[in-house]
Design an enzyme around this catalytic site. Sequence first.
Site, PDB file in Angstrom:
ATOM      1  N   HIS A   1       0.825  -1.209   0.000  1.00  0.00           N
ATOM      2  CA  HIS A   1       0.000   0.000   0.000  1.00  0.00           C
ATOM      3  C   HIS A   1       0.862   1.264   0.000  1.00  0.00           C
ATOM      4  CE1 HIS A   1      -2.078   3.214   2.326  1.00  0.00           C
ATOM      5  NE2 HIS A   1      -3.008   2.986   1.433  1.00  0.00           N
TER       6      HIS A   1
ATOM      7  N   GLU B   1      -4.644   8.074   7.343  1.00  0.00           N
ATOM      8  CA  GLU B   1      -5.513   7.109   6.666  1.00  0.00           C
ATOM      9  C   GLU B   1      -5.833   5.949   7.622  1.00  0.00           C
ATOM     10  OE1 GLU B   1      -3.888   5.689   2.948  1.00  0.00           O
ATOM     11  OE2 GLU B   1      -5.725   4.626   2.403  1.00  0.00           O
TER      12      GLU B   1
ATOM     13  N   GLU C   1       2.178   1.892  -3.362  1.00  0.00           N
ATOM     14  CA  GLU C   1       1.123   2.466  -4.208  1.00  0.00           C
ATOM     15  C   GLU C   1       1.082   3.991  -4.059  1.00  0.00           C
ATOM     16  OE1 GLU C   1      -2.908   3.953  -3.370  1.00  0.00           O
ATOM     17  OE2 GLU C   1      -3.036   1.822  -2.819  1.00  0.00           O
ATOM     18  N   HIS C   2       1.114   4.475  -2.815  1.00  0.00           N
ATOM     19  CA  HIS C   2       1.121   5.931  -2.603  1.00  0.00           C
ATOM     20  C   HIS C   2       2.331   6.566  -3.279  1.00  0.00           C
ATOM     21  CE1 HIS C   2      -1.727   7.167   0.827  1.00  0.00           C
ATOM     22  NE2 HIS C   2      -2.159   6.002   0.372  1.00  0.00           N
TER      23      HIS C   2
END
Lengths: 427, 428
Positions: free
Chosen positions: B67, B143, B70-71
């Site tokens: 993840h 997040e 991905e950012h």
Amino acid sequence: MEYHKYENVAYHLHTIKTDKFKTVTVKVNFKRKLEKKDITYRNLLADVLLESSSKYPSRREIEIKTEDLYNLFVKSNTYLSGNYMIMSFDCIFLNEAYTEAGMLKESLDFLMEFLFHPNVVQKRFEKSNFKIAKKALEEQLNSLEDNYGRYSMYRLLEEMDKSAPFSFRSIGYLEDLKEINETNLYAYYESVLSSDLVDIFVIGNIDPEKVQQLFLDHFPINTLKKPSMSHYLQPVKPRRIIKTTKEKKEINQSHLLIGCKIDLLSEFEKKYVMQVYNFILGGGTDSKLFHNVRELNSLCYSIHSTYQPTSNLLIIKAGIDASSYKKAVSLVKKELTNMEKGNFEETDIEKAKITYLSAFDELEDSPSSIISTYISHEYLGYDMLEERKKKIHEVTKDMIVSVAKKIHADTVYLLEGGEPDEANEDE
Amino acid sequence: MKQMKMSNLDLDLFYEKLDNGLEVYIIPKKNCNNTYVTYSTKYGSRDYEFVPLGNKKMKKVPLGVAHFLEHKMFEQEDGTDPFAFFSERGADANANTNYTKTTYLFSGTQFLEENLRYLLEYVEAPFFTDENVEKEKGIIEQEIMMYEDNPYNKAYEGLLYNIFIEDAIKYPIIGTVESVRSITKQDLYECYHTFYHPSNMFVVITGKVEPYEAIKVIKEVEGKRTLVEAKPVEKKKIKEPTEVEKGYEKKKMAVTIPKLSIGYKIPLASFKNVSRRKILHYLMMLFDIKLGPVSLFQEQLKKEGLMSTDFAFDYIDTEDYFVIMLIAETEEPEKVIDLINQELSNLELSETDLNRKRKTVISSFLFMSDNIYSLNEKAMSNVIKYGKVNCDDYEEIKELNISEYQKLIPNINLNNHSTYIIMPKKGK
């Protein structure tokens, strides 16, 4: 796409014929002047009507029938639109070319069953189904605070102006719900049938004349309605000094909302300039707020702004850590000032226009979005798609700066999260 | 390019595997203005123990790297911002990571060729620095906080954590505050080079597209790359036991109504001679018919005031297990659990119910095919689970029948389940 409007005596039927979709979508809107005490009635009424009917006396029997109708989908939505409140029923089903002949009529009949043949005994809604729907709404109202996004939005609007219609809670109020019973809700239902303004939208690969005939035969509303007033609320004067409200809650992330009031705008400003303004300020992942609050300062995961044309408001929302509150507010204010000073580029305007146009092309791929454009045309006086695509090009930087000067930060609301809670008792 | 009919959906699938291993799936839709393009790697949060490219030894990386990566893909060496690039061309861009894949995507009605080219190029150009990696940690922490506050998310992740023992699907996709803080630039590069090799990636395009033009663009971009050879990524083999890690957990959160969630871990190995897809359909039908809104069971619970909204269902499947989770809001969670388990002691279904469900499954595929986003999701999920896009769903579903189902009943094992209850912090 071929649009037709049938101005029947008691309701308007809008048909949109297109071969783009395998589905038929029907939307029935009931609307009337917004009264705070009525909101809860309408919410409960929509739920009670979909809970059972005379022919299908329980939710279970309704569900079985929807499956028999090839997974027909029906739902309701109750919302506020400026001076009005709207109770809307959506029904989506497969075009009979993909199922079997006669399904169009059968599916429409099913929708009419909910609206016109409720489960009623002597002018009272049947007790046990009424009870189930009322309890569900009661729980929803009781647990409103669990939905931090929705709750903090309601709270911000109330802090801005508790008496203004824009601050009324669209899901209703617990104290009003207590007053509602099988009898007075039925009376309210009868008044909806006799006095609400009704619009029906049907989109799909349909024969408009056949649909009109089906409604003439099966949609038993026939009272003549008064002409309607505007949806738009009058602008409210902004505060001279920004009001700040904080509320504590045992959550991890704090929710920051900044409400701005907007002076009276021209039609063109509302419909076009504001769209471009909002896109540049906080419309998406390439906006000023996203870049400067999230990316450069790592203060939040989400941040965006929304424009509410009927209430003359602009709302900015961010999820932040409580400790960054002051910095986040000052960064947002700075971006608002930058917009007023014209500190943005022509390329930002171009991007906004391209996105606007692209969104319109995309919208033509979705039946419910197409219906929405006809609704904003009917209710809010928006131009039709082709017109909008042309007029958006007329927006200039000067116009954006000029609306920016009419936008005033008015109220800051923080739903403040606590320290990481150590009292977290696991069992 | 191969062309195949997608049965009963009025659609064709175009497929080609490039020389460098990249697979491309294109499903054009007539009468459509928008195009949805996804570029995915078969790499998700679950893959955290593997042999890195060029190494021989198994390695464990911090949770949440997929993840995080991905950012960070949105960081480009020349300072361009991919979001801005797409936005200038009227397209919406985004990315997401789940347990088994990471996807970069855009949708737009104009500049398809340019956008497609750029999507490939930016995902193929990682640029991580110590500084930009540090900067991202604050954003991801926020997040995490957002998810932590969501009771449904908490229940979902809590259940998976308690249901699985060995499989890293038990951990949150995003990782934890601690694991995210420990992620370094080196972790990102290592995972990138291992999993973002074209032989581990695929493109899916749905909507307005001319397949032969699109494949030309892709080949052109891919043809320019120089890459080391890569064998299929060696991931740690998971031997997941049938039991659950923990059968029961209760937690307090800031909620008003208690939330009950139950997950059943159903082993798939015991089913013989029936295709996996069919088994999954039968299992979903079973729960829908027994406990869904068409059931007498749910009607009864509502009449007794034990719950007032429907059960929410969620399904997840791994190679060896099918996990079904249901969430309910109820003031009496313990009583509802007992009733559910009692109801599930009899797995017989009526032929009428099953046939009606079959009809709704066929319909739901038609609904799905009208929406380029759902269509793309279906294709991606098929590639991850079956290694290809299934074109014969209709034939499979059409064959579902009561006698085949009845033969499966003895093999449906519902003994392994876990309950996760969220109670309000404050008394009323």
